[in-house]
Enzyme design. Structure first.
Site, PDB file in Angstrom:
ATOM      1  CD  GLN A  38     120.847  -0.620 156.845  1.00 43.56           C
ATOM      2  OE1 GLN A  38     121.116   0.161 156.120  1.00 43.56           O
ATOM      3  NE2 GLN A  38     119.682  -0.833 157.651  1.00 43.56           N
TER       4      GLN A  38
ATOM      5  CG  HIS B 155     126.543  -1.823 154.744  1.00 44.22           C
ATOM      6  ND1 HIS B 155     125.502  -0.971 155.508  1.00 44.22           N
ATOM      7  CD2 HIS B 155     125.814  -1.920 153.674  1.00 44.22           C
ATOM      8  CE1 HIS B 155     124.649  -0.461 154.703  1.00 44.22           C
ATOM      9  NE2 HIS B 155     124.928  -1.062 153.584  1.00 44.22           N
TER      10      HIS B 155
ATOM     11  CB  CYS C  23     146.460 -11.463 147.927  1.00 49.39           C
ATOM     12  SG  CYS C  23     146.694 -11.642 149.827  1.00 49.39           S
TER      13      CYS C  23
ATOM     14  N   GLY D 274     115.608  -0.087 163.951  1.00 46.11           N
ATOM     15  CA  GLY D 274     116.540   0.797 164.371  1.00 46.11           C
ATOM     16  C   GLY D 274     117.481   1.347 162.812  1.00 46.11           C
ATOM     17  CB  THR D 275     117.320   0.749 159.556  1.00 45.44           C
ATOM     18  OG1 THR D 275     118.051   1.379 158.419  1.00 45.44           O
ATOM     19  CG2 THR D 275     116.075   0.051 159.075  1.00 45.44           C
ATOM     20  CB  SER D 276     117.594   6.445 159.144  1.00 43.74           C
ATOM     21  OG  SER D 276     118.586   6.151 158.341  1.00 43.74           O
TER      22      SER D 276
ATOM     23  CD  GLU E 238     113.749  10.183 164.675  1.00 46.54           C
ATOM     24  OE1 GLU E 238     113.802  10.730 165.515  1.00 46.54           O
ATOM     25  OE2 GLU E 238     114.659  10.240 163.909  1.00 46.54           O
TER      26      GLU E 238
HETATM   27  P1  OAD Z   1     121.117   5.847 160.849  1.00 49.40           P
HETATM   28  O1  OAD Z   1     121.908   6.377 161.880  1.00 49.40           O
HETATM   29  O2  OAD Z   1     120.811   6.157 159.502  1.00 49.40           O
HETATM   30  O3  OAD Z   1     119.716   5.316 161.629  1.00 49.40           O
HETATM   31  C1  OAD Z   1     119.660   4.917 162.875  1.00 49.40           C
HETATM   32  C2  OAD Z   1     118.140   4.586 163.282  1.00 49.40           C
HETATM   33  O4  OAD Z   1     117.925   3.964 164.371  1.00 49.40           O
HETATM   34  C3  OAD Z   1     117.289   5.867 163.280  1.00 49.40           C
HETATM   35  O5  OAD Z   1     116.029   5.880 162.533  1.00 49.40           O
HETATM   36  C4  OAD Z   1     117.024   6.226 164.594  1.00 49.40           C
HETATM   37  O6  OAD Z   1     115.886   6.813 165.060  1.00 49.40           O
HETATM   38  C5  OAD Z   1     116.814   4.663 165.180  1.00 49.40           C
HETATM   39  N1  OAD Z   1     117.178   4.602 166.587  1.00 49.40           N
HETATM   40  C6  OAD Z   1     118.267   5.074 167.370  1.00 49.40           C
HETATM   41  N2  OAD Z   1     118.005   4.616 168.600  1.00 49.40           N
HETATM   42  C7  OAD Z   1     117.084   3.730 168.448  1.00 49.40           C
HETATM   43  C8  OAD Z   1     116.834   2.767 169.600  1.00 49.40           C
HETATM   44  N3  OAD Z   1     117.268   2.567 170.952  1.00 49.40           N
HETATM   45  N4  OAD Z   1     115.973   1.661 169.195  1.00 49.40           N
HETATM   46  C9  OAD Z   1     115.319   1.664 167.965  1.00 49.40           C
HETATM   47  N5  OAD Z   1     115.843   2.424 167.032  1.00 49.40           N
HETATM   48  C10 OAD Z   1     116.619   3.630 167.284  1.00 49.40           C
HETATM   49  O7  OAD Z   1     121.524   4.096 160.643  1.00 49.40           O
HETATM   50  P2  OAD Z   1     121.279   3.046 159.468  1.00 49.40           P
HETATM   51  O8  OAD Z   1     119.988   3.054 159.136  1.00 49.40           O
HETATM   52  O9  OAD Z   1     121.714   1.777 159.982  1.00 49.40           O
HETATM   53  O10 OAD Z   1     126.714   2.360 155.998  1.00 49.40           O
HETATM   54  O11 OAD Z   1     122.365   3.583 158.410  1.00 49.40           O
HETATM   55  C11 OAD Z   1     122.480   2.741 157.455  1.00 49.40           C
HETATM   56  C12 OAD Z   1     123.927   2.894 156.551  1.00 49.40           C
HETATM   57  O12 OAD Z   1     124.251   4.187 156.772  1.00 49.40           O
HETATM   58  C13 OAD Z   1     124.770   2.178 157.718  1.00 49.40           C
HETATM   59  O13 OAD Z   1     124.938   0.886 157.583  1.00 49.40           O
HETATM   60  C14 OAD Z   1     126.144   2.830 157.208  1.00 49.40           C
HETATM   61  C15 OAD Z   1     125.658   4.372 157.022  1.00 49.40           C
HETATM   62  O14 OAD Z   1     126.271   5.184 156.175  1.00 49.40           O
HETATM   63  C16 OAD Z   1     127.774   2.245 155.821  1.00 49.40           C
HETATM   64  O15 OAD Z   1     128.806   2.298 156.371  1.00 49.40           O
HETATM   65  C17 OAD Z   1     128.059   1.433 154.302  1.00 49.40           C
END
Ligand code: OAD
Length: 243
Positions: A100, A118, A129, A187-189, A215
């Site tokens: 993402q 994304h 264009c 590393g995604t929420s 977390e």
């Molecule tokens: P988030 O900011 O929502 O979540 C980041 C995640 O990474 C959280 O669950 C943290 O706990 C975790 N995290 C932080 N540091 C970490 C580490 N060192 N190791 C492992 N995990 C860690 O980001 P995304 O889930 O990527 O979309 O967000 C999804 C989308 O929301 C993004 O692509 C963006 C945003 O709006 C667009 O821009 C279209």
């Protein structure tokens, strides 16, 4: 780090592996995540910066914000988590990295097969264009929003709120999830769809699904295993267990 016998076996025997990544994998490189304490969306309003209407209302502001993020990303390096995924791609028969992230750090680390959900902040495209521009750092936002030869505005090639995910990315992801036997959600929420649905799809297709995060998340209860800790530490540990 407690890693189950089942996962250790899967790490050694898996043939088709999918890794879904989010902003957390780049956190240790110094790229801010979107949510959480110091998240981007705590300080900036997505509705003012990351959507088509915002760009049409105030293209210079949106352009400058992306230019600021580009510079930040340009100045950081991939971390141990990114490099562990490069090594996994090299070792597994089939490995699909679905990200993402728009920060291009997986590609800079060396992953070859990256499915961008994304888009990519290092790429731009003409809104009229659709010609692509990659030499982004040469474009000068001080002079206003860059214009294409055809006269159209050039915008970052990222998916904004309310926009569709590139169709080919969805096709590639679905294909990889069809016969995946091991999947990571790193590393995604797990808040933004459709990416948030991928671990569930992988699991229904028979994959062993593992979350790597500092977390627990809304997706944790769907996982076969949750590994709590920074991805830059956990992914290299998983790599060691592969052989
Ligand atoms: P988030 O900011 O929502 O979540 C980041 C995640 O990474 C959280 O669950 C943290 O706990 C975790 N995290 C932080 N540091 C970490 C580490 N060192 N190791 C492992 N995990 C860690 O980001 P995304 O889930 O990527 O979309 O967000 C999804 C989308 O929301 C993004 O692509 C963006 C945003 O709006 C667009 O821009 C279209």
């Amino acid at each position: 780090m407690q890693i189950s016998q089942t996962l250790q076996k899967r790490l050694r025997s898996a043939q088709n592996v999918v890794a879904l990544t989010g902003a957390g994998i780049s956190a240790e490189s110094g790229v801010p995540t979107f949510r959480g304490e110091n998240g981007i969306w705590k300080k900036m309003r997505p509705e003012e910066l990351a959507n088509f209407d915002a760009f049409m209302r105030n293209p210079k502001l949106v352009w400058e914000w992306y230019e600021y993020r580009r510079q930040l990303i340009h100045n950081v390096q991939p971390n141990a988590g990114h490099y562990a995924l490069v090594e996994m791609e090299r070792r597994y028969a089939s490995f699909t990295l679905v990200t993402q992230n728009v920060d291009n750090l997986h590609q800079r680390a060396g992953n070859k097969h990256v499915v961008e959900m994304h888009g990519n902040i290092m790429r731009n495209k003409c809104m009229l264009c659709e010609r692509y521009y990659t030499a982004v750092l040469d474009l000068n936002p001080e002079k206003g929003v860059p214009l294409c030869e055809c006269g159209g505005y050039i915008r970052p090639d990222v998916v904004w709120f309310g926009e569709l995910i590139p169709e080919q990315s969805l096709i590639d992801t679905n294909e990889s999830l069809e016969n995946c036997d091991l999947m990571f959600s790193i590393g995604t929420s797990g808040i933004v769809y459709p990416a948030a649905s991928f671990p569930g799809i992988g699991k229904r297709n028979g994959a062993y699904v593992v979350e790597v995060n500092i977390e627990r998340t809304i997706l944790s209860s769907e996982m076969d295993e949750v590994l709590l800790g920074p991805s830059g530490k956990i992914l290299p540990e998983l790599l060691e267990l592969m052989s």
